[in-house]
Design a protein around this motif. Structure first.
Motif, mmCIF file in Angstrom:
data_model
loop_
_atom_site.group_PDB
_atom_site.id
_atom_site.type_symbol
_atom_site.label_atom_id
_atom_site.label_comp_id
_atom_site.label_asym_id
_atom_site.label_seq_id
_atom_site.Cartn_x
_atom_site.Cartn_y
_atom_site.Cartn_z
ATOM 1 N N LEU A 250 0.838 -1.206 0.000
ATOM 2 C CA LEU A 250 0.000 0.000 0.000
ATOM 3 C C LEU A 250 0.863 1.242 0.000
ATOM 4 O O LEU A 250 1.779 1.376 0.820
ATOM 5 N N ILE A 251 0.572 2.144 -0.927
ATOM 6 C CA ILE A 251 1.220 3.450 -0.993
ATOM 7 C C ILE A 251 0.139 4.519 -1.116
ATOM 8 O O ILE A 251 -1.037 4.211 -1.301
ATOM 9 N N SER A 252 0.571 5.769 -1.037
ATOM 10 C CA SER A 252 -0.253 6.910 -1.422
ATOM 11 C C SER A 252 0.505 7.670 -2.486
ATOM 12 O O SER A 252 1.733 7.564 -2.588
ATOM 13 N N GLU A 253 -0.216 8.446 -3.273
ATOM 14 C CA GLU A 253 0.388 9.312 -4.274
ATOM 15 C C GLU A 253 -0.194 10.715 -4.132
ATOM 16 O O GLU A 253 -1.404 10.867 -4.002
ATOM 17 N N ALA A 254 0.686 11.709 -4.163
ATOM 18 C CA ALA A 254 0.275 13.111 -4.239
ATOM 19 C C ALA A 254 0.650 13.589 -5.636
ATOM 20 O O ALA A 254 1.788 13.409 -6.071
ATOM 21 N N VAL A 255 -0.304 14.174 -6.354
ATOM 22 C CA VAL A 255 -0.125 14.535 -7.758
ATOM 23 C C VAL A 255 -0.345 16.032 -7.927
ATOM 24 O O VAL A 255 -1.345 16.576 -7.468
ATOM 25 N N SER A 256 0.606 16.685 -8.621
ATOM 26 C CA SER A 256 0.492 18.129 -8.863
ATOM 27 C C SER A 256 1.052 18.477 -10.242
ATOM 28 O O SER A 256 2.174 18.084 -10.546
ATOM 29 N N PRO A 257 0.295 19.205 -11.067
ATOM 30 C CA PRO A 257 -1.118 19.522 -10.919
ATOM 31 C C PRO A 257 -1.935 18.248 -10.732
ATOM 32 O O PRO A 257 -1.524 17.166 -11.140
ATOM 33 N N GLY A 258 -3.097 18.402 -10.144
ATOM 34 C CA GLY A 258 -3.926 17.268 -9.776
ATOM 35 C C GLY A 258 -4.195 16.304 -10.917
ATOM 36 O O GLY A 258 -4.266 16.682 -12.083
ATOM 37 N N PHE A 259 -4.356 15.038 -10.547
ATOM 38 C CA PHE A 259 -4.562 13.970 -11.516
ATOM 39 C C PHE A 259 -5.878 14.129 -12.255
ATOM 40 O O PHE A 259 -6.914 14.426 -11.674
ATOM 41 N N ASP A 260 -5.802 13.867 -13.564
ATOM 42 C CA ASP A 260 -6.977 13.769 -14.415
ATOM 43 C C ASP A 260 -6.675 12.643 -15.402
ATOM 44 O O ASP A 260 -5.579 12.595 -15.961
ATOM 45 N N PHE A 261 -7.626 11.734 -15.611
ATOM 46 C CA PHE A 261 -7.376 10.608 -16.522
ATOM 47 C C PHE A 261 -6.970 11.074 -17.915
ATOM 48 O O PHE A 261 -6.260 10.361 -18.624
ATOM 49 N N ALA A 262 -7.371 12.274 -18.319
ATOM 50 C CA ALA A 262 -6.983 12.801 -19.629
ATOM 51 C C ALA A 262 -5.469 13.049 -19.708
ATOM 52 O O ALA A 262 -4.917 13.147 -20.805
ATOM 53 N N ASP A 263 -4.808 13.145 -18.558
ATOM 54 C CA ASP A 263 -3.367 13.409 -18.515
ATOM 55 C C ASP A 263 -2.543 12.141 -18.354
ATOM 56 O O ASP A 263 -1.338 12.200 -18.134
ATOM 57 N N MET A 264 -3.169 10.974 -18.456
ATOM 58 C CA MET A 264 -2.486 9.689 -18.291
ATOM 59 C C MET A 264 -2.560 8.907 -19.590
ATOM 60 O O MET A 264 -3.616 8.843 -20.220
ATOM 61 N N GLU A 265 -1.439 8.319 -19.992
ATOM 62 C CA GLU A 265 -1.389 7.492 -21.198
ATOM 63 C C GLU A 265 -0.929 6.096 -20.816
ATOM 64 O O GLU A 265 0.158 5.920 -20.263
ATOM 65 N N MET A 266 -1.765 5.100 -21.093
ATOM 66 C CA MET A 266 -1.360 3.713 -20.900
ATOM 67 C C MET A 266 -0.449 3.317 -22.064
ATOM 68 O O MET A 266 -0.710 3.676 -23.207
ATOM 69 N N ALA A 267 0.607 2.585 -21.740
ATOM 70 C CA ALA A 267 1.590 2.203 -22.764
ATOM 71 C C ALA A 267 1.044 1.127 -23.685
ATOM 72 O O ALA A 267 0.388 0.191 -23.243
ATOM 73 N N SER A 268 1.351 1.270 -24.942
ATOM 74 C CA SER A 268 1.160 0.210 -25.912
ATOM 75 C C SER A 268 2.477 -0.567 -25.955
ATOM 76 O O SER A 268 3.548 0.026 -26.137
#
Length: 170
Positions: free
Chosen positions: A131-149
């Protein structure tokens, strides 16, 4: 490592109210900076910071390669150690183990800058979860994440083909 989730892990998932994450594992947003003005980013307005719990388990032991635009600070909490694999834009590879054995070189915190490919995997041990926590800045938005091909990442970083094949799911 067994792929069967234990009762204790199921209880932890329920106690923390976690749901499956598309990269693997389980998560829940625990904070967003509601009382501050939103940041203007190329992708649109974002919270200044968000935070989540993130859990890897025996039934979901891999956080598959993905890239976030924002900086992320990870905080180790409990359970088994988690190994992070980072691939930088220049192809440099870095592996960090997050866990509580700091004398053996494990880290309690990990900063991953935006724009770095990142994957994680649960290390074999006895508790069956990490178990971990993550602090994200600027805040996380799924539009800013790319899953690898797998194919695209392998073409970009052929020197890391084995890792890419084991830490991607598509």
């Amino acid at each position: 490592m067994s792929r069967i989730i234990t009762d204790a892990t199921q209880q932890l998932i329920a106690a923390l109210d976690l749901v499956r994450h598309q990269e693997g594992g389980y998560y829940r947003r625990t904070f967003q900076s509601d009382n501050q003005t939103m940041l203007s980013t190329a992708g649109g307005p974002r919270y200044r910071m968000t935070s989540i719990y993130y859990l890897l388990t025996q039934d979901s032991p891999i956080g598959h390669f993905h890239l976030n635009k924002s900086d992320i600070v990870h905080y180790y909490h409990l359970g088994d150690a988690i190994e992070y694999t980072l691939i930088f834009p220049d192809g440099r590879l870095k592996t960090i183990v997050m866990g509580n054995d700091v004398i053996a070189g494990q880290s309690l915190q990990l900063h991953v800058p935006g724009g770095i490919w990142k994957a994680s995997r649960l290390m074999a041990s006895s508790s069956g979860f990490g178990l971990i926590s993550e602090a994200v800045s600027p805040g996380f938005d799924f539009a800013d994440m790319e899953m690898a091909s797998r194919r695209t990442l392998s073409e970009q970083f052929p020197e890391h083909l084995g890792l890419i094949e084991s830490l991607t799911n598509r």
